[in-house]
Scaffold this motif. Structure first.
Motif, PDB file in Angstrom:
ATOM      1  N   ASN A 110      -8.691 -25.447   2.568  1.00 32.07           N
ATOM      2  CA  ASN A 110      -7.740 -24.828   1.642  1.00 32.07           C
ATOM      3  C   ASN A 110      -7.186 -25.820   0.635  1.00 32.07           C
ATOM      4  O   ASN A 110      -7.024 -25.486  -0.546  1.00 32.07           O
ATOM      5  N   LEU A 111      -6.890 -27.043   1.085  1.00 29.68           N
ATOM      6  CA  LEU A 111      -6.359 -28.050   0.168  1.00 29.68           C
ATOM      7  C   LEU A 111      -7.384 -28.394  -0.901  1.00 29.68           C
ATOM      8  O   LEU A 111      -7.055 -28.513  -2.082  1.00 29.68           O
ATOM      9  N   PRO A 124      -1.406 -33.981  12.998  1.00 31.62           N
ATOM     10  CA  PRO A 124      -2.217 -35.134  13.415  1.00 31.62           C
ATOM     11  C   PRO A 124      -2.362 -36.134  12.264  1.00 31.62           C
ATOM     12  O   PRO A 124      -2.212 -35.776  11.089  1.00 31.62           O
ATOM     13  N   GLU A 125      -2.681 -37.364  12.609  1.00 36.63           N
ATOM     14  CA  GLU A 125      -2.890 -38.389  11.582  1.00 36.63           C
ATOM     15  C   GLU A 125      -4.010 -38.006  10.633  1.00 36.63           C
ATOM     16  O   GLU A 125      -4.037 -38.434   9.475  1.00 36.63           O
ATOM     17  N   ALA A 126      -4.941 -37.180  11.124  1.00 35.11           N
ATOM     18  CA  ALA A 126      -6.063 -36.757  10.289  1.00 35.11           C
ATOM     19  C   ALA A 126      -5.600 -36.056   9.017  1.00 35.11           C
ATOM     20  O   ALA A 126      -6.288 -36.103   7.986  1.00 35.11           O
ATOM     21  N   MET A 127      -4.443 -35.401   9.067  1.00 35.96           N
ATOM     22  CA  MET A 127      -3.960 -34.678   7.884  1.00 35.96           C
ATOM     23  C   MET A 127      -3.659 -35.638   6.737  1.00 35.96           C
ATOM     24  O   MET A 127      -3.998 -35.371   5.584  1.00 35.96           O
ATOM     25  N   ASN A 128      -3.007 -36.771   7.045  1.00 35.10           N
ATOM     26  CA  ASN A 128      -2.750 -37.749   5.992  1.00 35.10           C
ATOM     27  C   ASN A 128      -4.042 -38.369   5.481  1.00 35.10           C
ATOM     28  O   ASN A 128      -4.153 -38.729   4.304  1.00 35.10           O
ATOM     29  N   GLY A 129      -5.036 -38.482   6.379  1.00 33.30           N
ATOM     30  CA  GLY A 129      -6.344 -38.962   5.946  1.00 33.30           C
ATOM     31  C   GLY A 129      -6.968 -38.019   4.931  1.00 33.30           C
ATOM     32  O   GLY A 129      -7.510 -38.454   3.903  1.00 33.30           O
ATOM     33  N   ILE A 130      -6.866 -36.729   5.200  1.00 40.44           N
ATOM     34  CA  ILE A 130      -7.399 -35.721   4.282  1.00 40.44           C
ATOM     35  C   ILE A 130      -6.644 -35.758   2.956  1.00 40.44           C
ATOM     36  O   ILE A 130      -7.244 -35.668   1.874  1.00 40.44           O
ATOM     37  N   GLY A 189      -5.171 -38.274   1.533  1.00 36.38           N
ATOM     38  CA  GLY A 189      -5.632 -39.433   0.778  1.00 36.38           C
ATOM     39  C   GLY A 189      -7.015 -39.217   0.179  1.00 36.38           C
ATOM     40  O   GLY A 189      -7.265 -39.545  -0.994  1.00 36.38           O
ATOM     41  N   GLU A 190      -7.929 -38.665   0.970  1.00 35.24           N
ATOM     42  CA  GLU A 190      -9.306 -38.423   0.496  1.00 35.24           C
ATOM     43  C   GLU A 190      -9.331 -37.413  -0.645  1.00 35.24           C
ATOM     44  O   GLU A 190     -10.052 -37.600  -1.637  1.00 35.24           O
ATOM     45  N   GLN A 191      -8.562 -36.327  -0.511  1.00 41.17           N
ATOM     46  CA  GLN A 191      -8.566 -35.290  -1.541  1.00 41.17           C
ATOM     47  C   GLN A 191      -7.934 -35.799  -2.840  1.00 41.17           C
ATOM     48  O   GLN A 191      -8.377 -35.431  -3.933  1.00 41.17           O
ATOM     49  N   ALA A 192      -6.912 -36.626  -2.719  1.00 40.52           N
ATOM     50  CA  ALA A 192      -6.296 -37.189  -3.920  1.00 40.52           C
ATOM     51  C   ALA A 192      -7.285 -38.055  -4.694  1.00 40.52           C
ATOM     52  O   ALA A 192      -7.257 -38.096  -5.930  1.00 40.52           O
ATOM     53  N   GLU A 193      -8.180 -38.739  -3.965  1.00 42.62           N
ATOM     54  CA  GLU A 193      -9.189 -39.589  -4.600  1.00 42.62           C
ATOM     55  C   GLU A 193     -10.243 -38.768  -5.330  1.00 42.62           C
ATOM     56  O   GLU A 193     -10.822 -39.218  -6.312  1.00 42.62           O
ATOM     57  N   ARG A 194     -10.467 -37.547  -4.884  1.00 43.46           N
ATOM     58  CA  ARG A 194     -11.565 -36.732  -5.412  1.00 43.46           C
ATOM     59  C   ARG A 194     -11.327 -36.212  -6.816  1.00 43.46           C
ATOM     60  O   ARG A 194     -12.269 -36.009  -7.584  1.00 43.46           O
TER      61      ARG A 194
END
Length: 639
Positions: A252-253, A330-336, A338-343
């Motif tokens: 969704n993000l 979960p920590e995975a959410m902040n990982g996502i 960060g990754e989506q902001a880079e995209r």
């Protein structure tokens, strides 16, 4: 005797035609039912924005929009009821906030949320810029709701979108572990959302709700919203449901950011924070030590006491990850995030979590910044607001400005009152009184409570509205001669009613009395933007003259002169003020003659400033005791 020949089976092509015809007939019946339901006024549409009943030129967030995402309409939450103009003015910077309860500012119902901190910081830094902040956040929703809002938010032509979200993917409306869920497939859930405005779907949903027994309804009334939303209380780390929540958020993000990015909308995506140090895991796996959240939490506590802070932080986070009741992301959410902001080209990562860690004890986030599991205290909300503020200042969304507020400056100036703060504290006490905390609401000794605590208690109990509570607090501070706190109370009114000029001019007058001239000028400029009437400008000019802020007064007198018809009042006052400014400059340089000092005294008298006139005359008489003109003028003043 003739026997009937057996019926021949239909050919494959005829069977296909028959099935297709039956399908069309079913569609026709459904379409007929849909039209009939609409004709008879059954059900409703769910636009995100509707016209404000009090102002045809303004919009508000649809107070019923939450019903689209919650199966039970009684559980649906509402957005902040703040109107904004349909047509965005050219000089306006329109910022839209997306998120859930943290984005709203829970538990600070009226002030204290990061929107208020951000708005105050922007207004103080860019006093000549008009900011319009539209908060679309709803409590207990997640990325499905945000994604569904995106296209309508784009239609508002925002200058920037600010997102703080990620904690509600499991138990927020439509989440994978929620009681309001269509399953674990984002494709299916988003399809169902697109059908939610169909009257047939609403009829089916309402019919299902009507079958609930009285006992079920009674049990629901006894539960808080957190408990109502949870279907699966135990979601183990690395389980299918655990990964489904992560997949849901990422899908969704990604879609909503892609939609915003394709329209070149600057988007500021924040990392999220949760309580690591001071929240014991809600539900721990007792079958094995390696999966026990309680074990790692206890280990982290011991390591913290031993000053082994690095290992302590690792184990606090591990305990949070293993907590099976997933109210903390979960920590995975902040990982996502960060990754989506880079995209995406137009997406900026806002490092809120890092800012929290710099303010947290030994970099471990706990009760010094959070109230419970995920909601910040006032300082925490200030940090989120300041994080977005810094990101916006460093972007092309805002003009470059040498002026900026540090977090400590913002924290010191922010007009959050004791009533607002204590009301938030009491709200959290009420929350923790129920599931999953079960911390009994403490007994309060009313006799020992401060006046602010008593007022806040009345507000929390719903005995008085916020405006009355704020007015009572202001009266208390005036009675006790606590002018600085009284000023903060008046300033807080401008955050609650940003479109009312008096909510800026009133604190401006008090700021003048307290010699806070920069703040007063900022408040007056906002007041005149909202109300440029002769009466308002004249009142501000008079107060500035009384405070001897002559240079600032000239700007308002120029505005007044443009409005005057058939009167030279503003022009005459302006000339007097200019003379006083010129004489004051000469006096500071030691070049003011006796005659000029007397002239200066006369000009002060023309403006009604007797005390300053006496200062000038006494200065003359000190060097020339027999000056007749000065003696006579002084005698007239002192009569």
């Amino acid at each position: 005797m003739n026997q009937k020949e057996p019926l021949k089976p239909l050919s494959r092509s005829k069977r296909r035609i028959f099935k297709f015809g039956a399908f069309l007939m079913a569609l026709f019946v459904l379409a007929l039912l849909e039209v009939g339901l609409r004709v008879f006024g059954y059900g409703k549409d769910y636009p995100l924005f509707i016209q404000d009943k009090n102002d045809k030129a303004s919009l508000i967030i649809n107070p019923e929009i939450g019903q689209k995402y919650f199966f039970n309409p009684n559980d649906a939450t509402k957005a902040l009821p703040r109107a904004f103009k349909k047509e965005k003015k050219k000089e306006t910077k329109r910022l839209v906030i997306m998120g859930a309860s943290t984005a709203i500012g829970y538990p600070y119902k009226y002030h204290g949320g990061f929107q208020n901190w951000l708005e105050y910081a922007l207004n103080r830094t860019y006093p000549d810029q008009n900011f319009e902040i539209i908060n679309t956040a709803l409590t207990a929703v997640n990325s499905y709701t945000l994604r569904d809002f995106t296209s309508q938010i784009i239609e508002l032509e925002p200058d920037a979108v600010l997102i703080y979200a990620g904690h509600n993917e499991y138990y927020g409306a439509l989440g994978v572990g929620s009681t309001s869920s269509y399953g674990n497939s984002p494709w299916v859930v988003n399809l169902m959302l697109s059908l939610r405005e169909m009257r047939i779907v609403q009829l089916i949903t309402n019919t299902m709700l009507s079958f609930k027994s009285d006992e079920e309804k009674k049990q629901a009334l006894d539960k808080n919203l957190m408990e109502k939303m949870v279907e699966d209380q135990k979601i183990p780390f690395d389980s299918d449901l655990y990964h489904a929540g992560i997949h849901q958020f990422e899908t969704n993000l990604s879609k909503l950011l892609d939609e915003l990015n394709s329209e070149n909308v600057p988007t500021f995506l924040s990392t999220i924070v949760s309580n690591e140090e001071d929240l014991k895991p809600f539900i721990s796996d007792s079958t094995s030590q390696k999966n026990s959240a309680d074990f790692f939490f206890g280990k982290a506590k011991e390591q913290f006491k031993s000053e082994n802070y690095k290992e302590a932080k690792t184990n606090f986070i591990k305990a949070k990850e293993l907590d099976m009741l997933r109210f903390r992301a979960p920590e995975a959410m902040n990982g996502i995030i960060g990754e989506q902001a880079e995209r995406f080209e137009y997406v900026t990562l806002v490092e809120t979590k890092k800012h929290f860690e710099t303010r947290a004890e030994k970099g471990i986030i706990g009760d010094n910044l959070l109230l419970e599991h995920v909601h910040p205290n006032l300082e925490g909300y200030g940090l989120i607001g300041h994080s977005f503020y810094q990101a916006l200042r460093n972007s092309d969304v805002l003009p470059k400005s040498e002026k900026q507020l540090t977090f400590d400056e913002l924290k010191n100036e922010m007009p959050v009152t004791a009533v607002d703060s204590l009301n938030g504290k009491f709200e959290v006490m009420l929350l923790k009184d129920g599931w999953p905390y079960y911390e009994p609401f403490p007994k309060l000794d009313v006799q020992k409570m401060s006046q602010a605590e008593r007022i806040s208690g009345q507000l929390t109990a719903g005995q008085i509205p916020w405006k009355s509570a704020t007015e009572k607090l202001f009266s208390h501070y005036i009675t006790t001669k606590d002018s600085l706190r009284a000023l903060k109370v008046l300033e807080s009114m401008s955050l609650r009613f940003p479109d009312q000029a008096v909510c800026y001019s009133s604190p401006g007058f008090l700021a003048l009395e307290l010699n806070q001239y920069e703040k007063a000028n900022y408040l007056f400029s906002r007041a005149v933007e909202l109300d440029s009437s002769q009466q308002n400008i004249a009142m501000i000019s008079r107060k500035l003259i009384e405070a001897e802020q002559y240079t600032t007064t000239l700007g308002y007198l120029e505005k007044l002169k443009k409005q005057e018809t058939g009167s030279e009042f503003a022009n005459k006052v302006s000339e007097i003020v200019k003379k006083i400014i010129r004489y004051n400059e000469l006096n500071s340089e030691g070049q003011l003659s006796v005659a000029s000092k007397i002239e200066l005294a006369k000009n002060h008298l023309l403006l009604g400033n007797r005390s300053q006139a006496l200062v000038c005359l006494n200065s003359v008489l000190k060097t020339d005791p027999n000056n007749v003109e000065a003696k006579n003028l002084k005698s007239e003043i002192e009569k």
